[in-house]
Scaffold this motif. Structure first.
Motif, PDB file in Angstrom:
ATOM      1  N   HIS A  66       0.820 -11.096  -1.801  1.00  0.00           N
ATOM      2  CA  HIS A  66       1.518 -10.009  -0.362  1.00  0.00           C
ATOM      3  C   HIS A  66       1.660 -10.653   0.490  1.00  0.00           C
ATOM      4  O   HIS A  66      -0.061 -11.443   0.749  1.00  0.00           O
ATOM      5  CB  HIS A  66       0.536  -8.688  -0.651  1.00  0.00           C
ATOM      6  CG  HIS A  66       0.779  -7.428   0.191  1.00  0.00           C
ATOM      7  ND1 HIS A  66       1.560  -7.934   1.290  1.00  0.00           N
ATOM      8  CD2 HIS A  66       2.724  -6.200  -0.591  1.00  0.00           C
ATOM      9  CE1 HIS A  66       2.710  -6.306   2.030  1.00  0.00           C
ATOM     10  NE2 HIS A  66       2.191  -5.642   1.322  1.00  0.00           N
ATOM     11  N   HIS A 106       6.530  -6.980   3.536  1.00  0.00           N
ATOM     12  CA  HIS A 106       7.878  -5.702   4.428  1.00  0.00           C
ATOM     13  C   HIS A 106       9.436  -6.825   5.122  1.00  0.00           C
ATOM     14  O   HIS A 106       9.071  -7.686   5.780  1.00  0.00           O
ATOM     15  CB  HIS A 106       6.854  -5.302   5.233  1.00  0.00           C
ATOM     16  CG  HIS A 106       5.615  -4.802   4.560  1.00  0.00           C
ATOM     17  ND1 HIS A 106       4.871  -4.346   5.031  1.00  0.00           N
ATOM     18  CD2 HIS A 106       5.316  -4.603   3.415  1.00  0.00           C
ATOM     19  CE1 HIS A 106       3.472  -3.085   4.003  1.00  0.00           C
ATOM     20  NE2 HIS A 106       3.928  -4.004   3.100  1.00  0.00           N
ATOM     21  N   GLU A 143       9.481  -5.257   0.230  1.00  0.00           N
ATOM     22  CA  GLU A 143       9.003  -4.269  -0.440  1.00  0.00           C
ATOM     23  C   GLU A 143       9.543  -2.888   0.465  1.00  0.00           C
ATOM     24  O   GLU A 143      10.244  -3.245   1.217  1.00  0.00           O
ATOM     25  CB  GLU A 143       7.441  -3.919  -0.406  1.00  0.00           C
ATOM     26  CG  GLU A 143       6.776  -2.470  -0.377  1.00  0.00           C
ATOM     27  CD  GLU A 143       5.618  -2.386   0.084  1.00  0.00           C
ATOM     28  OE1 GLU A 143       5.108  -3.862  -0.408  1.00  0.00           O
ATOM     29  OE2 GLU A 143       4.527  -2.348  -0.923  1.00  0.00           O
ATOM     30  N   HIS A 180       5.197   4.669  -0.445  1.00  0.00           N
ATOM     31  CA  HIS A 180       6.386   4.592   0.513  1.00  0.00           C
ATOM     32  C   HIS A 180       7.933   4.190   0.527  1.00  0.00           C
ATOM     33  O   HIS A 180       8.730   6.061   0.965  1.00  0.00           O
ATOM     34  CB  HIS A 180       6.688   2.623   0.503  1.00  0.00           C
ATOM     35  CG  HIS A 180       5.881   1.956   1.011  1.00  0.00           C
ATOM     36  ND1 HIS A 180       5.955   0.648   0.933  1.00  0.00           N
ATOM     37  CD2 HIS A 180       4.634   2.547   1.444  1.00  0.00           C
ATOM     38  CE1 HIS A 180       4.428   0.796   1.557  1.00  0.00           C
ATOM     39  NE2 HIS A 180       3.634   1.103   2.241  1.00  0.00           N
ATOM     40  N   HIS A 214       3.767  -1.208  -7.071  1.00  0.00           N
ATOM     41  CA  HIS A 214       2.995  -0.770  -5.944  1.00  0.00           C
ATOM     42  C   HIS A 214       2.674   0.511  -6.738  1.00  0.00           C
ATOM     43  O   HIS A 214       3.601   1.704  -6.388  1.00  0.00           O
ATOM     44  CB  HIS A 214       3.207  -0.768  -4.751  1.00  0.00           C
ATOM     45  CG  HIS A 214       2.623  -2.019  -3.730  1.00  0.00           C
ATOM     46  ND1 HIS A 214       3.769  -2.800  -3.045  1.00  0.00           N
ATOM     47  CD2 HIS A 214       2.583  -3.182  -4.943  1.00  0.00           C
ATOM     48  CE1 HIS A 214       3.186  -3.905  -2.946  1.00  0.00           C
ATOM     49  NE2 HIS A 214       2.566  -4.394  -3.558  1.00  0.00           N
ATOM     50  N   GLU A 259      -2.814  -0.058  -4.323  1.00  0.00           N
ATOM     51  CA  GLU A 259      -3.170  -0.444  -3.239  1.00  0.00           C
ATOM     52  C   GLU A 259      -3.903   1.478  -2.585  1.00  0.00           C
ATOM     53  O   GLU A 259      -3.395   1.529  -2.048  1.00  0.00           O
ATOM     54  CB  GLU A 259      -1.717  -0.702  -2.358  1.00  0.00           C
ATOM     55  CG  GLU A 259      -1.074  -2.168  -2.884  1.00  0.00           C
ATOM     56  CD  GLU A 259      -0.020  -2.448  -2.432  1.00  0.00           C
ATOM     57  OE1 GLU A 259       0.739  -1.056  -1.994  1.00  0.00           O
ATOM     58  OE2 GLU A 259       0.346  -3.085  -1.980  1.00  0.00           O
ATOM     59  N   THR A 306      -0.875  -1.867   2.304  1.00  0.00           N
ATOM     60  CA  THR A 306       0.583  -1.149   2.556  1.00  0.00           C
ATOM     61  C   THR A 306       1.289  -1.353   2.004  1.00  0.00           C
ATOM     62  O   THR A 306       1.717  -2.596   1.177  1.00  0.00           O
ATOM     63  CB  THR A 306       0.713  -1.474   4.691  1.00  0.00           C
ATOM     64  OG1 THR A 306       1.278  -2.380   4.973  1.00  0.00           O
ATOM     65  CG2 THR A 306      -0.055  -0.714   5.134  1.00  0.00           C
TER      66      THR A 306
END
Ligand SMILES: [Zn+2]
Ligand SMILES: [Zn+2]
Length: 306
Positions: A66, A106, A143, A180, A214, A259, A306
């Motif tokens: 990540h 991200h 992501e 998310h 995730h 996570e 995140t």
């Protein structure tokens, strides 16, 4: 899904594999460098050797990375965007040193430049990064996000817009984060809601581009656009939703990593993985999926992901 967790590399990158072993993870996500710094040194030969030796005997089928949290490719032209590009080039090189297949990223925040401009900036930055690392095979998995502030990626179409616009889409993929999705307004609590997410991915980037999941519950409400992860069954998504997620036949071989908040003894990871495993319906968890509940000392309780 191949269940696992984000594992800390504190004490050396190979230590992530020890932690994965400790919690019974069969897939593992790591940061390839300090996630709150721009720069890092390359791995020394002995570190790579130790990681690869440990990797060869690890029960972890998939280990991926990540990217750091400072990186923002979607920003208008600025010193920080340039720094972000350099930092991501370095991370791709570090991932290649370790032999990781992909890094989760991200899409970034447009910081007032507007959604479409931000998506263009992200795609152009990725073009630069792929050109600078053209000899490397490491892919970037975009992501989806909760959509806090001006962050892009809360609408799945944002990931597709970047994917369609880059010069080397074969270096891209996507990673779907359940918390998310929920915070962004996709109601993954129901099978129909989850199927809608998958259908949108299928008709845009295509299911072949899905590289990882995730698996996080959400402390915040549906559509809150606020990103706060919770343990499985301890948030607003709820335990039962993860039954249709982890059993989705389209993603049997995909990594699904936690996570979620944890303390230093990692007992929460062990518990969350046990919950997810208990939901697996095929009734034939391989021996590798049976976790060994070993614990070690305890420390803080904060979520750093995140
Ligand atoms: Zn995530
Ligand atoms: Zn993330």
């Amino acid at each position: 899904m191949i269940l696992g967790a984000h594992c800390s590399t504190a004490g050396g990158v190979h230590r992530a594999l020890d932690r994965a072993e400790q919690i019974g993870a069969l897939s593992c996500q790591i940061f390839v460098k300090n996630n709150m710094q721009w720069s890092a040194r390359k791995y020394a030969e002995c570190e790579i050797k130790e990681f690869k030796e440990r990797r060869a005997v690890s029960k972890c089928g998939i280990v991926f990375g990540h990217t750091g949290y400072l990186i923002n490719l979607a920003a208008p032209a600025s010193a920080n965007r340039e720094r972000s590009i350099q930092s991501l080039v370095l991370e791709v090189e570090l991932a290649a040193q370790l032999g990781l297949p992909f890094l989760v990223l991200h899409p970034g925040a447009h910081l007032g430049g507007g959604t479409e401009a931000g998506l263009r900036q992200a795609a152009r930055a990725l073009d630069e990064i792929f050109a600078a690392t053209r000899k490397l095979r490491v892919r970037i998995a975009l992501e989806n996000t909760a959509g806090q502030g001006t962050c892009l990626g809360h609408e799945l179409r944002h990931l597709d817009a970047i994917y369609q616009s880059v010069q080397c889409p074969d270096r891209l993929g996507v990673c779907i984060d359940t918390a998310h999705c929920f915070a962004a307004g996709y109601d993954v609590r129901t099978e129909a809601g989850w199927d809608q997410v998958v259908a949108e991915v299928k008709t845009s980037v295509g299911l072949d581009q899905v590289l990882a999941f995730h698996l996080n519950d959400s402390k915040t409400d549906l559509g809150s656009r606020v990103d706060r992860h919770a343990g499985i069954g301890q948030g607003k998504i709820g335990r039962s939703a993860f039954a249709h997620i982890v059993n989705d036949p389209r993603f049997v071989k995909h990594p699904g990593c936690l996570e979620t908040p944890k303390s230093a003894d990692l007992h929460e990871d062990i518990e969350n993985l046990a919950v997810l495993r208990s939901l697996l319906r095929h009734g034939r968890p391989s021996r590798r999926q049976v976790g060994r509940d070993r614990v070690s000392p305890k420390e803080d309780d904060r979520c750093e992901f995140t």
